[in-house]
Design a protein around this motif. Structure first.
Motif, PDB file in Angstrom:
ATOM      1  N   GLU A 101       4.335 -14.411   9.825  1.00  0.00           N
ATOM      2  CA  GLU A 101       2.980 -14.640   9.326  1.00  0.00           C
ATOM      3  C   GLU A 101       2.152 -15.504  10.272  1.00  0.00           C
ATOM      4  O   GLU A 101       0.920 -15.455  10.259  1.00  0.00           O
ATOM      5  CB  GLU A 101       3.045 -15.286   7.932  1.00  0.00           C
ATOM      6  N   SER A 102       2.820 -16.274  11.125  1.00  0.00           N
ATOM      7  CA  SER A 102       2.111 -17.141  12.062  1.00  0.00           C
ATOM      8  C   SER A 102       1.373 -16.367  13.150  1.00  0.00           C
ATOM      9  O   SER A 102       0.423 -16.886  13.758  1.00  0.00           O
ATOM     10  CB  SER A 102       3.111 -18.101  12.725  1.00  0.00           C
ATOM     11  N   VAL A 103       1.801 -15.129  13.430  1.00  0.00           N
ATOM     12  CA  VAL A 103       1.223 -14.377  14.549  1.00  0.00           C
ATOM     13  C   VAL A 103      -0.201 -13.944  14.213  1.00  0.00           C
ATOM     14  O   VAL A 103      -0.448 -13.231  13.243  1.00  0.00           O
ATOM     15  CB  VAL A 103       2.090 -13.155  14.912  1.00  0.00           C
ATOM     16  N   GLU A 104      -1.154 -14.383  15.062  1.00  0.00           N
ATOM     17  CA  GLU A 104      -2.576 -14.108  14.865  1.00  0.00           C
ATOM     18  C   GLU A 104      -3.097 -13.017  15.794  1.00  0.00           C
ATOM     19  O   GLU A 104      -4.159 -12.448  15.556  1.00  0.00           O
ATOM     20  CB  GLU A 104      -3.387 -15.388  15.104  1.00  0.00           C
TER      21      GLU A 104
ATOM     22  N   ASN B 111       1.182 -11.074   8.807  1.00  0.00           N
ATOM     23  CA  ASN B 111      -0.126 -11.716   8.666  1.00  0.00           C
ATOM     24  C   ASN B 111      -1.172 -10.645   8.367  1.00  0.00           C
ATOM     25  O   ASN B 111      -1.445  -9.782   9.205  1.00  0.00           O
ATOM     26  CB  ASN B 111      -0.479 -12.456   9.948  1.00  0.00           C
ATOM     27  N   PRO B 112      -1.809 -10.674   7.183  1.00  0.00           N
ATOM     28  CA  PRO B 112      -2.766  -9.621   6.826  1.00  0.00           C
ATOM     29  C   PRO B 112      -4.023  -9.616   7.682  1.00  0.00           C
ATOM     30  O   PRO B 112      -4.766  -8.642   7.679  1.00  0.00           O
ATOM     31  CB  PRO B 112      -3.101  -9.929   5.359  1.00  0.00           C
TER      32      PRO B 112
ATOM     33  N   ASN C 125      -4.408  -3.305   2.546  1.00  0.00           N
ATOM     34  CA  ASN C 125      -5.753  -3.712   2.963  1.00  0.00           C
ATOM     35  C   ASN C 125      -5.742  -4.735   4.100  1.00  0.00           C
ATOM     36  O   ASN C 125      -6.686  -5.499   4.276  1.00  0.00           O
ATOM     37  CB  ASN C 125      -6.549  -4.268   1.770  1.00  0.00           C
ATOM     38  N   SER C 126      -4.673  -4.738   4.855  1.00  0.00           N
ATOM     39  CA  SER C 126      -4.545  -5.671   5.980  1.00  0.00           C
ATOM     40  C   SER C 126      -5.021  -5.014   7.268  1.00  0.00           C
ATOM     41  O   SER C 126      -5.292  -3.806   7.326  1.00  0.00           O
ATOM     42  CB  SER C 126      -3.081  -6.084   6.144  1.00  0.00           C
ATOM     43  N   THR C 127      -5.081  -5.804   8.330  1.00  0.00           N
ATOM     44  CA  THR C 127      -5.423  -5.254   9.650  1.00  0.00           C
ATOM     45  C   THR C 127      -4.338  -4.292  10.133  1.00  0.00           C
ATOM     46  O   THR C 127      -4.641  -3.348  10.880  1.00  0.00           O
ATOM     47  CB  THR C 127      -5.607  -6.387  10.672  1.00  0.00           C
ATOM     48  N   ALA C 128      -3.085  -4.522   9.716  1.00  0.00           N
ATOM     49  CA  ALA C 128      -2.005  -3.600  10.087  1.00  0.00           C
ATOM     50  C   ALA C 128      -2.241  -2.220   9.468  1.00  0.00           C
ATOM     51  O   ALA C 128      -2.063  -1.188  10.133  1.00  0.00           O
ATOM     52  CB  ALA C 128      -0.657  -4.163   9.642  1.00  0.00           C
ATOM     53  N   GLN C 129      -2.654  -2.197   8.212  1.00  0.00           N
ATOM     54  CA  GLN C 129      -2.960  -0.918   7.563  1.00  0.00           C
ATOM     55  C   GLN C 129      -4.145  -0.249   8.247  1.00  0.00           C
ATOM     56  O   GLN C 129      -4.128   0.965   8.499  1.00  0.00           O
ATOM     57  CB  GLN C 129      -3.259  -1.127   6.080  1.00  0.00           C
TER      58      GLN C 129
END
Length: 268
Positions: free
Chosen positions: A207-210, A230-231, A255-259
């Motif tokens: 989750e720390s990875v931005e 990290n969403p 609804n995350s940036t990964a999606q």
């Protein structure tokens, strides 16, 4: 009493087989023993506190290296192209390793950095193609660009718990690397970081990875699973960032940036 060995003092002494540095020696100048092609072993005594660049580069028969406890900085290209070097024993005072210090040491099989090391520069172990195991100083917070690029035999890497940033190309062309665990404090993974890591099968971003840079996993042909926790993680806007949409499943939060990335570039 010899305290200083000057610039190019023994440069290209092709018949030099053995070397004993006296305990009075404090400084070794630029390329002082560069291209001493028959030198087989080296012990740098604790009295040595400073070396210039290229000091022992191109010592193509050098097999063992012991660095004393007086040396804090390993300079640029200090041991570059020492193609027979198999073993390095670091002193416990080393804090800094500058660019290409061990570039193309193609017989080196393992590295254990002392925890005194807080900074390593670009391409320090670039092209060390026999390197299989690396233990990195627990106090290192950044792995610089191309640090382990072209280490085609690298299988085991222990990353430090406080690691903040992995720079561009840091592990590019590490073709034997099957897995790597990112620490819980890592924030940034640079462009082409794992480029052409053809054995890498999966990766999990805590989750720390931005930030995940463009082409971070380009040509990772065995990659099948990427997890982004990290969403709001910023992901490089190229299809090849996560390798190949035909092979890779991206796991993340709804609804995350990964999606969003997966939908934009045809990943599952």
């Amino acid at each position: 009493t010899v305290k200083t060995i000057g610039r190019t003092a023994f440069f290209e002494c092709k018949e030099l087989v053995s070397l004993t540095l006296g305990k009075s020696v404090e400084y070794i100048g630029y390329a002082a023993f560069s291209d001493c092609a028959k030198l087989k072993s080296l012990v740098i005594p604790d009295s040595v506190t400073e070396m210039d660049t290229n000091t022992f580069s191109g010592c193509s028969s050098l097999e063992t290296l012991v660095i004393g406890n007086g040396l804090k900085v390993i300079t640029s290209q200090a041991f570059a192209n020492d193609r027979s070097l198999k073993s390095i024993t670091f002193g416990n005072s080393v804090t800094t390793i500058y660019w290409c210090a061990f570039d193309s040491c193609s017989s080196l099989t393992s590295v254990t950095m002392p925890d005194s090391v807080t900074y390593i520069d670009n391409s320090v172990f670039d092209g060390c193609k026999s390197l299989t195991d690396v233990k990195i100083s627990k106090n290192l917070k950044k792995i610089a660009s191309s640090t382990f690029a072209g280490c085609t035999s690298l299988k085991n890497v222990q990353l430090p718990p406080e690691l903040d940033l992995i720079a561009s190309g840091a592990f590019s062309r590490c073709e034997s690397l099957e897995s790597i665990t990112l620490p819980e404090k890592t924030r940034s993974v640079g462009e082409s970081c794992f480029y052409q890591c053809t054995a890498l099968k999966s990766i999990e971003f805590p989750e720390s990875v931005e930030y995940i840079g463009e082409d971070a996993f380009e040509y990772c042909k065995s990659l099948v699973s990427v997890t982004v926790k990290n969403p709001e993680c910023s992901i490089g806007a190229k299809k090849t960032t996560m390798s190949n949409p035909n092979n890779v499943i991206i796991y993340g939060i709804a609804n995350s940036t990964a999606q969003e990335y997966a939908e934009n570039y045809g990943y599952q």
